[in-house]
Scaffold this motif. Structure first.
Motif, PDB file in Angstrom:
ATOM      1  N   TYR A  61       0.802  -1.223   0.000  1.00 17.71           N
ATOM      2  CA  TYR A  61       0.000   0.000   0.000  1.00 17.71           C
ATOM      3  C   TYR A  61       0.840   1.281   0.000  1.00 17.71           C
ATOM      4  O   TYR A  61       1.923   1.340   0.549  1.00 17.71           O
ATOM      5  CB  TYR A  61      -0.984  -0.001   1.164  1.00 17.71           C
ATOM      6  N   ASP A  62       0.245   2.301  -0.633  1.00 15.23           N
ATOM      7  CA  ASP A  62       0.818   3.639  -0.679  1.00 15.23           C
ATOM      8  C   ASP A  62       0.596   4.268   0.703  1.00 15.23           C
ATOM      9  O   ASP A  62      -0.544   4.409   1.146  1.00 15.23           O
ATOM     10  CB  ASP A  62       0.051   4.399  -1.787  1.00 15.23           C
ATOM     11  N   PRO A  63       1.668   4.658   1.412  1.00 12.90           N
ATOM     12  CA  PRO A  63       1.501   5.178   2.775  1.00 12.90           C
ATOM     13  C   PRO A  63       0.582   6.398   2.856  1.00 12.90           C
ATOM     14  O   PRO A  63      -0.073   6.620   3.869  1.00 12.90           O
ATOM     15  CB  PRO A  63       2.928   5.553   3.185  1.00 12.90           C
ATOM     16  N   ALA A  64       0.522   7.197   1.777  1.00 14.05           N
ATOM     17  CA  ALA A  64      -0.345   8.382   1.819  1.00 14.05           C
ATOM     18  C   ALA A  64      -1.819   7.959   1.880  1.00 14.05           C
ATOM     19  O   ALA A  64      -2.624   8.548   2.603  1.00 14.05           O
ATOM     20  CB  ALA A  64      -0.081   9.250   0.590  1.00 14.05           C
ATOM     21  N   GLU A  65      -2.167   6.902   1.117  1.00 12.50           N
ATOM     22  CA  GLU A  65      -3.564   6.425   1.152  1.00 12.50           C
ATOM     23  C   GLU A  65      -3.832   5.663   2.439  1.00 12.50           C
ATOM     24  O   GLU A  65      -4.935   5.713   2.995  1.00 12.50           O
ATOM     25  CB  GLU A  65      -3.872   5.549  -0.079  1.00 12.50           C
ATOM     26  N   TYR A  66      -2.813   4.951   2.937  1.00 17.87           N
ATOM     27  CA  TYR A  66      -2.919   4.269   4.243  1.00 17.87           C
ATOM     28  C   TYR A  66      -3.327   5.299   5.297  1.00 17.87           C
ATOM     29  O   TYR A  66      -4.237   5.084   6.095  1.00 17.87           O
ATOM     30  CB  TYR A  66      -1.573   3.627   4.575  1.00 17.87           C
ATOM     31  N   ASP A  67      -2.670   6.476   5.284  1.00 15.31           N
ATOM     32  CA  ASP A  67      -2.978   7.522   6.264  1.00 15.31           C
ATOM     33  C   ASP A  67      -4.425   7.994   6.149  1.00 15.31           C
ATOM     34  O   ASP A  67      -5.082   8.251   7.160  1.00 15.31           O
ATOM     35  CB  ASP A  67      -2.022   8.708   6.094  1.00 15.31           C
TER      36      ASP A  67
END
Ligand code: ADP
Ligand code: ASP
Ligand code: MG
Length: 422
Positions: A61-67
């Motif tokens: 997963y993309d950490p920005a979308e995870y956030d």
């Protein structure tokens, strides 16, 4: 009149009935004549559930979308607490991380708070409104939602307290203070009335998850008065102004408190490390640098290190620990460098635990380590690695022996309370 930040953790916010109890505690604190800001966690278990959704949706997963996903747990509880306070007749509103705003930098999923614009918050509080802020959330320079790393609401609370110049930051949780060890493991753990910032920092960093490590270092740096106390109290309990929990204090305040200073203040355990052994590493200058440089470059944190007594033919075994979450990556990196390092085998073990004893009294007293090793040896507990700091000694043992080791050491250092806690 004081300015107080009150932070409530996941168990305290788990469901509408618990939130009603939290609202009652908040309402009373304000009614006692204080300006109040509240920082809340997501409901217990919610952040884990959201993290799992991310993993299912996309393992890489993309950490920005995870956030975006994981920050939502706190959005729900902050809105619910504001609604509950309003239902009790209080003026209250939620302030999401981007609305305050809480500016953060560095990576998504482990962002650091840089600055909090507190003017609007302070104005609302001065007007008698209770500010409800979701913990864990921030805003990046690119205008995106960030989160502060697991357990990060403690850090949000301390940062808000520093920004608004709060007189106190009360961290409400499911235990009534900081104990000599996790009271869920040792029934005779004793509640500490005071702990120094430095001791709390060491205890948190070696596994006492009652406060997130970064919240303690921030409190120390900014001089925020932090109290740890329970939200699981009688509905008619008075406001927390008489400091019923554990206060985190400076060395000077501790000395002034006339508290009898113990050799060891507390014991913590951490099951999140893994042990790596590289066998038959050439015993020559530069060999260890070949091992640890690639790990450092990959931001893998190496904790305990021992270089075993040399074997024949100028070879030695090197043992160290890394976070379990980074074990696979560390192993792959080392395999990659097998030739440069020149080792024979990699042996790994994630069924290990780190047990640490912490206390500022260690600075001036000898024999703390000897007591530790004797107590563990008497119970046949094998020590696989050791590390020390000025006020801490840690040992690595088999994970199955964690609870036993913590209990044995708690007794060995004379920390047991006369009566088990209820
Ligand atoms: P919250 O959800 O309120 O943030 P946490 O679960 O993060 O709560 O932290 C509280 C827990 O910390 C307690 O339930 C307790 O089991 C654990 N804990 C570990 N070490 C200690 C300690 N030395 N003193 C008190 N609690 C501790
Ligand atoms: N909800 C987040 C977590 O579970 C942050 C916090 O509760 O402190 O890690
Ligand atoms: Mg916590």
């Amino acid at each position: 009149m004081a300015r107080i930040v009150m932070k409530f953790g996941g168990t305290s916010m788990a469901g509408t009935e618990r939130i009603r109890r939290v609202a009652n505690i908040v309402r009373k604190q304000q009614a006692a004549g204080h300006q109040v800001a509240v920082v809340v966690s997501a409901m217990a278990g919610e952040t884990d559930r959201l993290v799992n959704f991310c993993r299912e949706a996309n393992p890489l997963y993309d950490p920005a979308e995870y956030d975006v996903v994981v920050a939502s747990g706190e959005q729900v509880t902050s809105g619910l607490l504001a609604l509950t306070l309003q239902a009790m007749g209080c003026k209250a509103r939620s302030w999401l991380g981007w609305q305050v705003p809480i500016h953060t930098a560095e990576a998504h999923a482990k962002a650091r708070i840089m600055e909090i614009d507190s003017d609007a918050l302070c104005e609302a509080m001065a007007g008698g409104e209770i500010a409800v802020i979701p913990g864990f959330q921030g805003l990046s320079a690119e205008g995106r939602v960030t989160t502060l790393g697991r357990g990060g609401s403690d850090t949000s609370a301390v940062a808000v307290a520093a920004a608004i110049g709060a007189d106190r930051c009360d961290i409400y949780t499911d235990v009534d203070g900081v104990y000599t060890t996790d009271p869920r493991i040792v029934a005779r753990a004793r509640k500490l009335k005071y702990v120094t910032y430095e001791e709390m920092l060491e205890l948190a960093s070696v596994g006492a998850k009652v406060l997130q490590t970064r919240s303690v270092s921030l409190a120390m740096k900014e001089g925020v008065r932090v109290q740890v106390l329970s939200s699981f109290i009688d509905e008619d309990a008075p406001p927390a102004d008489d400091l019923p929990g554990t206060m985190i204090v400076s060395d000077e305040e501790m000395e002034g408190s006339q508290m009898e200073s113990q050799l060891v203040t507390g014991i913590a355990h951490d099951k999140n490390e893994a042990r790596v052994v590289l066998t038959r590493v050439p015993d020559r200058p530069g060999a260890v640098s070949h091992i640890f440089s690639p790990l450092a470059e990959a931001a893998i944190n190496v904790d305990m290190i021992i270089q075993n007594v040399g074997r024949d033919k100028g070879e030695t075994d090197v043992t160290f620990t890394v976070p379990q979450a980074d074990l696979a990556r560390a192993q792959a990196l080392l395999e990659d460098k097998r030739e440069a390092i020149g080792f024979n085998r990699i042996i790994t073990d994630s069924k290990v635990a780190k047990i640490s004893v912490v206390g500022v009294g260690m600075r001036s007293h000898a024999g703390v380590a000897a007591t530790m090793f004797r107590a563990l040896a008497d119970r046949g507990i094998n020590v696989q690695a050791i590390s020390t700091s000025e006020i801490k000694i840690s040992v690595l043992i088999d994970e199955d022996e964690t609870e036993l080791a913590v209990r044995v050491l708690h007794t060995a250092y004379g920390l047991d309370a006369d009566e088990p806690a209820e």
